[in-house]
Design an enzyme around this catalytic site. Structure first.
Site, mmCIF file in Angstrom:
data_model
loop_
_atom_site.group_PDB
_atom_site.id
_atom_site.type_symbol
_atom_site.label_atom_id
_atom_site.label_comp_id
_atom_site.label_asym_id
_atom_site.label_seq_id
_atom_site.Cartn_x
_atom_site.Cartn_y
_atom_site.Cartn_z
ATOM 1 N N GLU A 148 0.815 -1.217 0.000
ATOM 2 C CA GLU A 148 0.000 0.000 0.000
ATOM 3 C C GLU A 148 0.853 1.273 0.000
ATOM 4 O O GLU A 148 0.364 2.331 -0.389
ATOM 5 C CB GLU A 148 -0.986 -0.004 1.169
ATOM 6 C CG GLU A 148 -0.352 0.081 2.533
ATOM 7 C CD GLU A 148 -1.381 -0.120 3.651
ATOM 8 O OE1 GLU A 148 -1.724 -1.282 3.944
ATOM 9 O OE2 GLU A 148 -1.831 0.871 4.227
ATOM 10 N N ASP B 150 -2.422 -0.904 -4.713
ATOM 11 C CA ASP B 150 -3.294 0.163 -4.223
ATOM 12 C C ASP B 150 -3.727 0.964 -5.456
ATOM 13 O O ASP B 150 -2.900 1.273 -6.312
ATOM 14 C CB ASP B 150 -2.520 1.045 -3.235
ATOM 15 C CG ASP B 150 -3.364 2.158 -2.658
ATOM 16 O OD1 ASP B 150 -3.658 2.114 -1.455
ATOM 17 O OD2 ASP B 150 -3.727 3.087 -3.411
ATOM 18 N N HIS C 65 -4.880 -3.620 -1.360
ATOM 19 C CA HIS C 65 -5.160 -2.758 -0.220
ATOM 20 C C HIS C 65 -6.430 -1.972 -0.515
ATOM 21 O O HIS C 65 -6.569 -1.397 -1.590
ATOM 22 C CB HIS C 65 -4.000 -1.776 -0.016
ATOM 23 C CG HIS C 65 -4.289 -0.696 0.981
ATOM 24 N ND1 HIS C 65 -4.244 0.648 0.668
ATOM 25 C CD2 HIS C 65 -4.633 -0.770 2.287
ATOM 26 C CE1 HIS C 65 -4.535 1.357 1.741
ATOM 27 N NE2 HIS C 65 -4.775 0.536 2.730
HETATM 28 MG MG MG Z 1 -2.315 -2.164 5.760
#
Ligand code: MG
Length: 435
Positions: free
Chosen positions: A303, A326, A353
């Site tokens: 992330e 992400d 994420h």
């Molecule tokens: Mg995390």
């Protein structure tokens, strides 16, 4: 069709008041979005965002504004979206602020995601179906291959996608029918007391989740107590991942996880700095036989991994077991496509994420697309789910029986409701003026 205007909003939600989203590194986040609307002369609007946790969201807004000249006036027909993303991230002066990392890259993600939303809306398809309909050659052409070819060549990526093109329709039908497996982080925020963790963990299992995640890393005794409470609540058959949010040095990570090991942690997420390629490799090696049955405790990160080059190195160094893309940290759809290809080439599962605000809405498209057209696999794959702030979106995620239902409305699911843009505008919206 041409993009004739761009509006950028600083939207912040006061989540720190309830400690939703709290972890060992980020104890008081106000989930926020630098939110972009692209106005066109064809009647369509495109929506995109990047996620921050409060202070500094205005810096992202300013960075998006710095790229305005790349966006406004842009003709969409024909628009090479790979080339558009490359121009945006390689501006000869703005590039100095990165390159391809930090605020400029978060800002580029918001714009690139908004242009993809517009493109999918024009095609009348949800983004994942649009991507899954592209030929292998078209998908590979979208990727910025600079710095990647020592690990994966465009020709090898075409071969991989061509191989997976067999059965695309069948997998699309299957995943639409069954939904994509999810896990929930909502039970395990660090600021929640044991009773709340227990109650929410039980609710998660009752709701159909077979995996949850706990935040760890601030205090070992607290972690052991909370983990025991969660394990007692869900039983031995439910996976429990833990997330340290970059809190530890390498030896601390190994020692701490060995103490938690009897409770059977499924993976340790962000054990240390996201820039620590060798450190992640050392942690993974240190935990290779640390599980209660002598098996590994998996290592996950992503992330805060700021671009495809870092993911490439984590994979080359065999430093992670789980690739956590992400939707907004790297350069949007096009760079995530590169990372999905790298993960598939190295045989690692992608478990995105999706905390934050809007990240579930966006990143679900990558998981559906990955299953249909890139990895073709579901084993070891769980898409993160967090159950707050969805009410602010026009096309919110739908979760049923622990699985994401396929998004079917045209676009990238990023559009926020009009009343949200007014109420949560920072610093002058009514939600902030009462402070
Ligand atoms: Mg995390």
């Amino acid at each position: 069709m041409k993009i004739t205007g761009m509006r950028v909003h600083d939207i912040r939600f006061p989540t720190s008041r309830t400690l939703d989203g709290s972890d060992a590194m980020n104890p008081d986040p106000d989930y926020s979005a630098a939110y972009v609307e692209l106005i066109t002369d064809g009647g369509l609007t495109g929506y995109g965002l990047t996620f921050t946790i409060g202070r500094g969201n205005d810096v992202c807004v300013a960075a998006i504004e710095a790229m305005r000249s790349y966006v406004v006036g842009q003709a969409l027909d024909p628009l090479d979206l790979g080339e558009f993303a490359r121009r945006l991230t390689h501006d000869s002066q703005l590039r100095w602020l990165g390159p391809e990392k930090g605020v400029m890259h978060l800002a580029a993600a918001a714009i690139i995601n908004a242009v993809w939303d517009l493109t999918a809306r024009r095609a009348g398809l949800p983004l994942w179906r649009l991507l899954a309909a592209y030929s292998p050659e078209h998908l590979v052409d979208l990727v910025d291959w600079r710095y990647l070819t020592d690990a994966l060549s465009p020709a090898a990526a075409v071969d991989l996608l061509t191989d997976r093109a067999v059965g695309r329709e069948q997998r699309a039908a299957e995943i639409t029918d069954a939904g994509y497996p999810a896990y929930t982080t909502s039970a395990g925020w660090l600021g929640y007391d044991d009773a709340k963790v227990t109650r929410l963990a039980k609710e998660a299992v009752a709701d159909g989740f077979d995996m949850i995640k706990l935040k760890v890393g601030a205090d070992l005794e607290d972690d052991l107590r909370r983990f025991r409470a969660a394990r007692a609540a869900v039983g031995p058959g439910v996976r429990i991942a833990v997330d340290a949010n970059q809190r530890w040095d390498v030896p601390v990570a190994i020692d701490w996880m060995k103490r938690l090991a009897p409770l059977d942690p499924y993976w340790i997420e962000e054990p240390t700095s996201p820039d620590e390629v060798l450190g992640h490799a050392a942690i993974r090696a240190g935990l290779r036989a640390a599980g209660p049955d002598g098996g590994p405790i998996r290592v996950a990160t992503g992330e805060h991994v700021h671009n495809r080059v870092m993911f490439k190195q984590l994979l080359q160094a065999d430093a992670i077991d789980v690739v956590q893309i992400d939707a907004c940290r790297v350069g949007g759809v096009t760079e995530n496509l590169a990372i999905l290809l790298l993960a598939a080439a190295f045989g690692k599962p992608v478990c995105p994420h999706a905390g934050g605000v809007g990240l579930c809405e966006l990143v679900q498209h990558f998981s559906f697309f990955d299953y249909v057209a890139v990895s073709g696999a579901l084993d070891g794959r769980h898409l993160e789910y967090v159950d707050h702030l969805h009410e602010h979106f026009v096309d919110p995620v739908v979760i049923r029986d622990g699985r994401y239902r396929a998004p079917e409305r045209p676009g990238f699911s990023a559009q926020m409701r009009e009343d949200t843009l007014t109420r949560y505008a920072f610093p002058n919206g009514p939600e902030w003026r009462i402070q």
